[in-house]
Design an enzyme around this catalytic site. Sequence first.
Site, PDB file in Angstrom:
ATOM      1  NE  ARG A 137      20.629  -8.410 -63.165  1.00 51.39           N
ATOM      2  CZ  ARG A 137      21.105  -8.459 -64.402  1.00 51.39           C
ATOM      3  NH1 ARG A 137      20.310  -8.839 -65.400  1.00 51.39           N
ATOM      4  NH2 ARG A 137      22.338  -8.142 -64.656  1.00 51.39           N
TER       5      ARG A 137
ATOM      6  CG  ASP B 202      12.435 -11.713 -64.056  1.00 51.46           C
ATOM      7  OD1 ASP B 202      13.424 -10.997 -64.311  1.00 51.46           O
ATOM      8  OD2 ASP B 202      12.334 -12.905 -64.417  1.00 51.46           O
TER       9      ASP B 202
ATOM     10  CE1 TYR C 114      13.817 -15.908 -55.897  1.00 48.10           C
ATOM     11  CE2 TYR C 114      15.525 -17.570 -55.639  1.00 48.10           C
ATOM     12  CZ  TYR C 114      15.123 -16.313 -56.069  1.00 48.10           C
ATOM     13  OH  TYR C 114      16.026 -15.469 -56.662  1.00 48.10           O
TER      14      TYR C 114
ATOM     15  NE  ARG D 221       8.382 -16.332 -63.600  1.00 49.36           N
ATOM     16  CZ  ARG D 221       8.463 -15.251 -64.354  1.00 49.36           C
ATOM     17  NH1 ARG D 221       9.373 -14.311 -64.083  1.00 49.36           N
ATOM     18  NH2 ARG D 221       7.656 -15.086 -65.368  1.00 49.36           N
TER      19      ARG D 221
END
Lengths: 253, 253
Positions: free
Chosen positions: B50, B52, B110, B197
């Site tokens: 997933r 966000d 990422y 994050r």
Amino acid sequence: MPRIKCIISYDGTGFSGYQVQPGKRTVQSELVKALERLNKTSIRVSASGRTDAGVHARGQVIHFDTMLEIEPARWQIALNSLLPDDIAVRSVEIVRPDFHARFDAAGKEYRYFLLQSKNRDPFQRNYAYQFQYELDLDSMREAARLLIGTHDFTSFCSAKTEVEDRVRTLQEIDFYEENGLLVFRFVGEGFLYNMVRILVGTLLEVGTGKRAAGSMPQLIEARDRTQTGKTAPGHGLYLWKVFYGEEHHQFEN
Amino acid sequence: MPRIKCIISYDGTGFSGYQVQPGKRTVQSELVKALERLNKTSIRVSASGRTDAGVHARGQVIHFDTMLEIEPARWQIALNSLLPDDIAVRSVEIVRPDFHARFDAAGKEYRYFLLQSKNRDPFQRNYAYQFQYELDLDSMREAARLLIGTHDFTSFCSAKTEVEDRVRTLQEIDFYEENGLLVFRFVGEGFLYNMVRILVGTLLEVGTGKRAAGSMPQLIEARDRTQTGKTAPGHGLYLWKVFYGEEHHQFEN
């Protein structure tokens, strides 16, 4: 009463253009709202010119008069804190009281961004015009060379253009590649309504071989909007910079 | 029944994240909608993981099964014509029937984009995290070096994380500058919820001198989310690439 000049940038995606329109979200109405909150009185904002829906600005110039005595750096902070995040004030300057963002503009630079790809890029959908055909840049440069100069640009402005005098001076048209995008650069003393987008649309037809580079003088001569190319989409266009004579940046008394 | 693997990109701005949620616009629900229109039957879509709300993807991977026999290039055209313009299918491949976008993922990359500026940029507001403080990149590199490796990353995942085994292998963290942005690159075999994050938030505290680079081993040891930095905003984050073992890209029979 101090006159303030600001250079602002905005992402045109969420606006129905620059100019106030009843019931629409526009750049000017957001500026007025922020300024009136600060000044607690009605404020009139003048820009170097309008931009259409979806059109962006990196260096739009506005001016307004105010009774507030705030130093430029604080103006910038105060305005940015009140403006929505798709508009930013890049610089603030106190100018002489007869400076005018529109009437004193001596020239403008526009850029037009093209994503040359068969595949869409979700990140460019509002910021560059996706164009999937090959372009012959040499022909486009040749056409650009023939468009530069002082001409009656009636063929290259919207049929809705109201100004009578359509003679304008195009000083520069060039192309460069950056981050996988083809960027068109236009510098001129003044531009008519939709002029950059019609120039882009016409140059793209030259680039794809639909139209000969050498036909530009006849197109200019024709003074007929129906003979030139399509108006390229607004979301590829950026008002990049507004030029003022040096004198406007200084106090004269 | 052919199984199809797609690499997709999306601008996360307009989505309440990847996963279907009742009443919300999500990437998965848009994919399902497009696939069901094409297939005229219900379709189940699986992703590598997933993302966000607000988080972007350059290289998300999904798979689905279909009765339609369409060649990959045509799948891409058909899907792109049905999907909204903030999602794009970048490539389509027919894979072996037991390929799984999530379970076969051998690693992910990422990237996190930081706009290092005191001034807002309207064009980056949804695409990079604006950070106005100076950063000591040497300290951040030192901290990154101590974070790389196989560790229990409990301190670096959301307290809401449900998985029990929080041991993950971080293979690479580095930084580079591009177009005025500072980009963080993370490559690992797997990532926990909010892990990138929280790593970014913690590295930023190292970069501003709030936290010593040498404290990373203790932070890992603590297994305590309250000791690490803030979760950096989602809109700076991009799922860049998903790695699969070579075997998954080939038919095996």
